[in-house]
Design a protein around this motif. Structure first.
Motif, short mmCIF file in Angstrom:
data_model
loop_
_atom_site.label_atom_id
_atom_site.label_comp_id
_atom_site.label_asym_id
_atom_site.label_seq_id
_atom_site.Cartn_x
_atom_site.Cartn_y
_atom_site.Cartn_z
N MET A 56 91.33 98.89 31.25
CA MET A 56 92.61 98.58 31.89
C MET A 56 92.40 97.97 33.28
O MET A 56 93.12 97.06 33.69
CB MET A 56 93.46 99.84 31.99
N ARG A 57 91.40 98.48 34.01
CA ARG A 57 91.13 97.94 35.34
C ARG A 57 90.71 96.48 35.27
O ARG A 57 91.10 95.67 36.12
CB ARG A 57 90.03 98.77 36.02
N ARG A 58 89.97 96.13 34.23
CA ARG A 58 89.46 94.77 34.12
C ARG A 58 90.52 93.77 33.63
O ARG A 58 90.50 92.61 34.02
CB ARG A 58 88.24 94.75 33.19
N ILE A 59 91.41 94.19 32.74
CA ILE A 59 92.39 93.22 32.24
C ILE A 59 93.53 93.00 33.23
O ILE A 59 94.25 92.01 33.13
CB ILE A 59 92.97 93.62 30.87
N GLY A 60 93.70 93.91 34.18
CA GLY A 60 94.66 93.66 35.25
C GLY A 60 95.94 94.46 35.12
O GLY A 60 96.26 95.04 34.09
N ARG A 61 96.68 94.46 36.21
CA ARG A 61 97.88 95.29 36.30
C ARG A 61 99.06 94.72 35.52
O ARG A 61 100.09 95.38 35.39
CB ARG A 61 98.27 95.47 37.77
N GLN A 62 98.94 93.46 35.05
CA GLN A 62 100.08 92.88 34.33
C GLN A 62 100.25 93.50 32.95
O GLN A 62 101.25 93.25 32.27
CB GLN A 62 99.93 91.36 34.21
N PHE A 63 99.28 94.31 32.51
CA PHE A 63 99.38 95.01 31.23
C PHE A 63 99.79 96.46 31.45
O PHE A 63 99.22 97.15 32.29
CB PHE A 63 98.04 94.98 30.49
N GLU A 64 100.76 96.90 30.68
CA GLU A 64 101.13 98.31 30.70
C GLU A 64 100.32 99.04 29.64
O GLU A 64 99.65 98.43 28.80
CB GLU A 64 102.63 98.47 30.43
N ILE A 65 100.36 100.37 29.66
CA ILE A 65 99.63 101.17 28.69
C ILE A 65 100.60 102.13 28.00
O ILE A 65 101.47 102.73 28.64
CB ILE A 65 98.47 101.93 29.35
N ASP A 66 100.46 102.22 26.70
CA ASP A 66 101.31 103.09 25.88
C ASP A 66 100.39 103.87 24.94
O ASP A 66 99.91 103.32 23.95
CB ASP A 66 102.32 102.24 25.11
N ARG A 67 100.14 105.11 25.26
CA ARG A 67 99.22 105.94 24.46
C ARG A 67 100.04 106.82 23.52
O ARG A 67 100.93 107.56 23.98
CB ARG A 67 98.34 106.79 25.36
N ARG A 68 99.75 106.75 22.21
CA ARG A 68 100.55 107.45 21.23
C ARG A 68 99.70 108.43 20.42
O ARG A 68 98.52 108.17 20.16
CB ARG A 68 101.22 106.45 20.28
N THR A 69 100.32 109.51 20.00
CA THR A 69 99.59 110.52 19.23
C THR A 69 99.53 110.17 17.75
O THR A 69 98.71 110.71 17.01
CB THR A 69 100.26 111.90 19.38
N GLU A 70 100.38 109.25 17.30
CA GLU A 70 100.35 108.85 15.89
C GLU A 70 99.33 107.72 15.68
O GLU A 70 98.86 107.11 16.64
CB GLU A 70 101.74 108.41 15.40
N ARG A 71 99.03 107.45 14.42
CA ARG A 71 98.05 106.42 14.11
C ARG A 71 98.69 105.12 13.63
O ARG A 71 97.99 104.14 13.39
CB ARG A 71 97.06 106.93 13.06
N SER A 72 100.02 105.09 13.47
CA SER A 72 100.71 103.91 12.96
C SER A 72 101.75 103.40 13.94
O SER A 72 102.31 104.15 14.74
CB SER A 72 101.38 104.22 11.62
#
Length: 271
Positions: free
Chosen positions: A235-251
């Motif tokens: 995430m640090r390398r691709i830059g701040r213009q990307f948000e992150i969405d971490r999900r517990t499901e696999r689909s």
């Protein structure tokens, strides 16, 4: 004089025919959209058209299953080791390691698409299967023990696969071993969703793959080949213009209408 002109045109046609025959017969909507000028769409039409959903499931390693609205099931970098639900109708493969392909896939799988060609020729994939148009962009691959000696890289040894379905352009970068140049990006066209290897070693460096991810600027980035890679580093390398969405499901169920407005890295952890 007329006879001379007619003969010249006949000769020109004979020269062009083989070249035209080698061109893919199908048309890529993703390339057409990427190269077209922006076009306004009436609000009434946008509201009336409801985009169909695609379901994407992370099976593990570099294998994602894509289930289309038309009932086509696709598995990427398929070796048979990572299976979710029913057998796929289509499998794509890259020959980096045995975990990315199988020379003896289940015979009930009707469509097996190799990312490498035979006799040193590049693979050419351009076909419609059900509601999905599938094409490839070849890349080079590093040589490993057992390969013929010679150059460090095998030209056109792997492929980026692109799946065009339900108005979405979905790309799988495969076991990518080098940076992409302008010609690669031109052949890829627009991507809404891209599956990116983030191991940082076996494929390419985090800096290299992050640069590619930034330039593709897909709405959704799905990491793969994850191993123990610290997500914070990617995430640090691709830059701040990307948000992150971490999900517990696999689909993930997604359509043109539900693409995030800000480029987002979605981590499917339910493997």
């Amino acid at each position: 004089m007329r006879r001379f002109i007619s003969a010249a045109f006949a000769l020109l046609g004979a020269c062009l025919s083989p070249a035209l025959a080698q061109q893919p017969s199908q048309r890529s909507e993703c390339l057409a959209i990427a190269n077209a000028a922006p076009r306004a769409m009436p609000v009434a039409f946008r509201q009336a058209a409801t985009a169909a959903e695609v379901e994407i499931t992370y099976a593990g390693h570099s294998t994602y299953f894509i289930d289309t609205p038309g009932g086509v099931r696709i598995a990427t970098d398929y070796s048979g080791a990572y299976q979710v639900g029913r057998l796929p109708d289509v499998v794509t493969m890259n020959r980096a390691h045995s975990t990315h392909y199988s020379l003896n896939p289940d015979k009930r799988i009707p469509h097996v698409l190799h990312g490498w060609g035979e006799d040193g020729k590049p693979a050419i994939v351009s076909e419609r299967i059900g509601d999905t148009f599938i094409r490839n962009v070849t890349t080079d691959i590093r040589r490993y023990f057992g390969d013929d000696s010679g150059a460090d890289m095998i030209r056109d040894g792997n492929s980026i696969f692109i799946f065009e379905v339900a108005g979405l352009c979905i790309g799988h970068l495969g076991h990518l071993h080098h940076k992409l140049d302008d010609s690669h990006f031109a052949q890829i066209g627009r991507l809404d969703i891209v599956m990116v290897p983030i191991d940082g070693t076996y494929t390419m460096s985090l800096d290299g793959v992050s640069e590619i991810t930034r330039r593709l600027r897909a709405s959704v980035v799905l990491p793969m080949h994850r191993f123990a890679t610290p997500l914070d580093e990617f995430m640090r390398r691709i830059g701040r213009q990307f948000e992150i969405d971490r999900r517990t499901e696999r689909s993930l169920r997604i359509s043109r209408d539900t693409l995030p407005t800000t480029p987002t890295v979605i981590i499917l952890d339910g493997v």
